[in-house]
Design an enzyme around this catalytic site. Structure first.
Site, mmCIF file in Angstrom:
data_model
loop_
_atom_site.group_PDB
_atom_site.id
_atom_site.type_symbol
_atom_site.label_atom_id
_atom_site.label_comp_id
_atom_site.label_asym_id
_atom_site.label_seq_id
_atom_site.Cartn_x
_atom_site.Cartn_y
_atom_site.Cartn_z
ATOM 1 N N GLU A 271 50.375 30.811 23.716
ATOM 2 C CA GLU A 271 51.811 31.087 23.709
ATOM 3 C C GLU A 271 52.234 31.621 25.076
ATOM 4 O O GLU A 271 51.585 32.489 25.652
ATOM 5 C CB GLU A 271 52.111 32.122 22.629
ATOM 6 C CG GLU A 271 53.551 32.581 22.549
ATOM 7 C CD GLU A 271 53.732 33.693 21.526
ATOM 8 O OE1 GLU A 271 54.885 33.977 21.177
ATOM 9 O OE2 GLU A 271 52.720 34.288 21.084
ATOM 10 N N LYS A 331 59.302 27.022 17.786
ATOM 11 C CA LYS A 331 58.889 27.978 16.766
ATOM 12 C C LYS A 331 59.986 28.146 15.711
ATOM 13 O O LYS A 331 61.151 28.353 16.034
ATOM 14 C CB LYS A 331 58.570 29.326 17.417
ATOM 15 C CG LYS A 331 57.992 30.350 16.455
ATOM 16 C CD LYS A 331 57.673 31.649 17.183
ATOM 17 C CE LYS A 331 57.051 32.669 16.227
ATOM 18 N NZ LYS A 331 56.839 33.976 16.901
ATOM 19 N N CYS A 381 52.208 32.156 17.383
ATOM 20 C CA CYS A 381 52.149 33.582 17.065
ATOM 21 C C CYS A 381 51.843 33.769 15.589
ATOM 22 O O CYS A 381 50.873 33.237 15.084
ATOM 23 C CB CYS A 381 53.447 34.260 17.489
ATOM 24 S SG CYS A 381 53.431 36.064 17.386
#
Length: 510
Positions: A271, A331, A381
């Site tokens: 990320e 995301k 994440c």
């Protein structure tokens, strides 16, 4: 309704002592989320909780549940203090108060569940154990879903290495937590009625279950596809340097060199491995990087922020593949206070020296990144914490992922148990879907997890390194993938509500 017969054998405790014991049990059970070989510890703590709730009046049961839950979450997520104090600049007392307040608010669900259990119990061990487990399940679902959800250290994760892990492809992590709560409560509530014969029966049954668990594997719902050679990068960039302009160039150089030197089928970088927006990079840099992967065998998937002031920003992953257009994943499940600011809390986030903002949300049913014959499904994440959302990508079996890829940076939380917890969360997803999970992280745990939830290869956390390995894709649907893809977590919620209503009806008929 008569009070449970257990009240006669339970030694009276003061409220203060009850709350101290509840706090100790709640904190103690979190050890099983890191040291998963102690899965039985979670059963012991929940069984003790059920016993104390069974001999308590409703108001005391609420206080016991609230205390147990608060200690559970504080012990399991204390590392949030580091992000707010060390990296965010909040005073220590304020950061600690924020962790405590969040834990207490999220524990209202468990407190309410125990209040209802104390009010509705029937004084019969088996029905009461079913009631306890159903209310426990509803409390965990509420914490995991409402207000975007925060299911970190959900009880089922304590069993990723225990016998209940075989249930993962059937009922998922919440179902495992409910089964564990039922077993713990049933033994605890039956305690005063257990004689020599019943004790012997329980011992024999436990022995048989242990034997079956040791000599049988999970049902195989998936079959192998192809095998990919993979390269996973772990930059170990100190968090205080991650977004500091004087250090970003060196971090970018390391990750880019790692991607360019890879000779595998797929190279993964974490990320925000590229910490700049494409338009902020030197002229020709982005086009040159894309051109590098335009031919040959190597595919690249890496984290990078995208967007602009007009259209908004996203936390994204970009994929470069030979002979194909640029792939993009945005995301979907954003982090509260980190990637979006809840209404009324801007004052709080403005106090922290952290690059925060309101990001745009990506699509729930995102397409996979094609690598040779495999379909790689990225998640960023803590998105792998939400199995029901990953399940949405299995709605169409023909295009379902054959493997997952998690790109993370939990350097915000320092050298803490968060790394081990997150690894076990990814392992549970592999068990639920019988899919391998590739993890490329900044500080750890960077690993290849096979479809059985086993860590096949991994790097030592908090070190800089490159992991070269191999992973075999899988196709086919587990029962969990099939029903969660269509109905999310509603079947579990409906089961729990129906069980509570049936038990209430049965109790009134008695």
């Amino acid at each position: 309704m008569p009070r449970a017969s257990t009240a006669a054998w339970a030694r009276p405790w003061s409220l203060g002592f009850d709350l101290i014991v509840a706090a100790a049990l709640g904190a103690l059970q979190t050890a099983a989320h890191v040291y998963t070989e102690f899965w039985w510890l979670q059963l012991l703590c929940v069984g003790m909780l059920a016993w104390r709730a069974c001999v308590a009046e409703p108001a005391r049961a609420f206080a016991i549940g609230l205390t147990f839950g608060t200690a559970w979450l504080v012990a399991g997520t204390w590392w949030m203090f580091i992000s707010m104090h060390q990296y965010g600049g909040l005073p220590a007392w304020m950061a600690a108060a924020a962790v405590l307040a969040l834990s207490a608010v999220l524990s209202l669900y468990l407190g309410t569940a125990l209040l209802l259990f104390a009010r509705w119990r029937s004084a019969r061990p088996l029905p009461d154990a079913l009631l306890f487990a159903s209310l426990w399940l509803l409390a965990e679902l509420a914490r995991g879903v409402l207000f975007t959800g925060f299911p970190w250290v959900a009880s089922g994760y304590a069993h990723v290495d225990g016998p209940l892990a075989k249930l993962a492809p059937w009922i998922g992590v919440y179902g495992i937590g409910a089964v564990a709560a039922f077993l713990a409560a049933w033994v605890a509530l039956a305690r005063p009625r257990i004689g020599v014969r019943r004790t012997a029966g329980i011992v024999v049954a436990a022995g048989l279950l242990g034997y079956v668990d040791a000599h049988t594997g999970p049902v195989k719902f998936t079959t192998p596809t192809g095998t990919l050679d993979v390269t996973l990068l772990q930059g170990n960039i100190p968090q205080e340097e991650k977004f500091a302009s004087e250090h970003q160039g060196a971090a970018l150089e390391w990750h880019v060199n790692g991607m360019l030197s890879a000779r595998s089928d797929l190279v993964l970088a974490p990320e925000t491995a590229v910490p700049f927006l494409p338009q902020q990079m030197p002229e020709g840099f982005w086009a040159g990087l894309r051109e590098r992967f335009a031919s040959g065998r190597t595919h690249a998937l890496f984290g990078v922020p995208l967007g602009d002031d007009r259209s908004g920003y996203t936390n994204s992953a970009v994929g470069f593949a030979p002979g194909r257009p640029e792939y993009r994943y945005d995301k979907h499940h954003l982090v509260p206070f980190g990637e979006f600011i809840p209404p009324g809390f801007r004052w709080f986030t403005q106090m922290m020296n952290i690059p925060l903002g309101d990001f745009n949300r990506g699509a729930l049913e995102a397409p996979s990144f094609a690598v040779r014959s495999e379909r790689v499904a990225p998640n960023i994440c803590y998105e792998d914490l939400f199995g029901e959302e990953l399940a949405a990508r299995f709605r169409h079996p023909a295009t379902a992922p054959t493997m997952f890829a998690n790109l993370s940076n939990i350097g915000w939380f320092g050298d803490t148990i968060a790394v081990d917890q997150h690894l076990n969360i990814s392992r549970m997803r592999s068990l639920e879907f019988q899919r391998p999970m590739l993890r490329a992280t900044n500080t750890g745990a960077t690993a290849v997890i096979d479809h059985r939830g086993h860590v096949a290869q991994g790097l030592k956390p908090y070190t800089r390194g490159v992991l070269d390995g191999a992973v075999q894709g899988r196709e086919g649907l587990t029962p969990f993938a099939a029903w969660a893809a269509r109905y999310s977590l509603w079947p579990l919620a409906a089961f729990a509500v129906a069980a509570v209503l049936l038990l209430r009806w049965w109790s009134r008929r008695r």
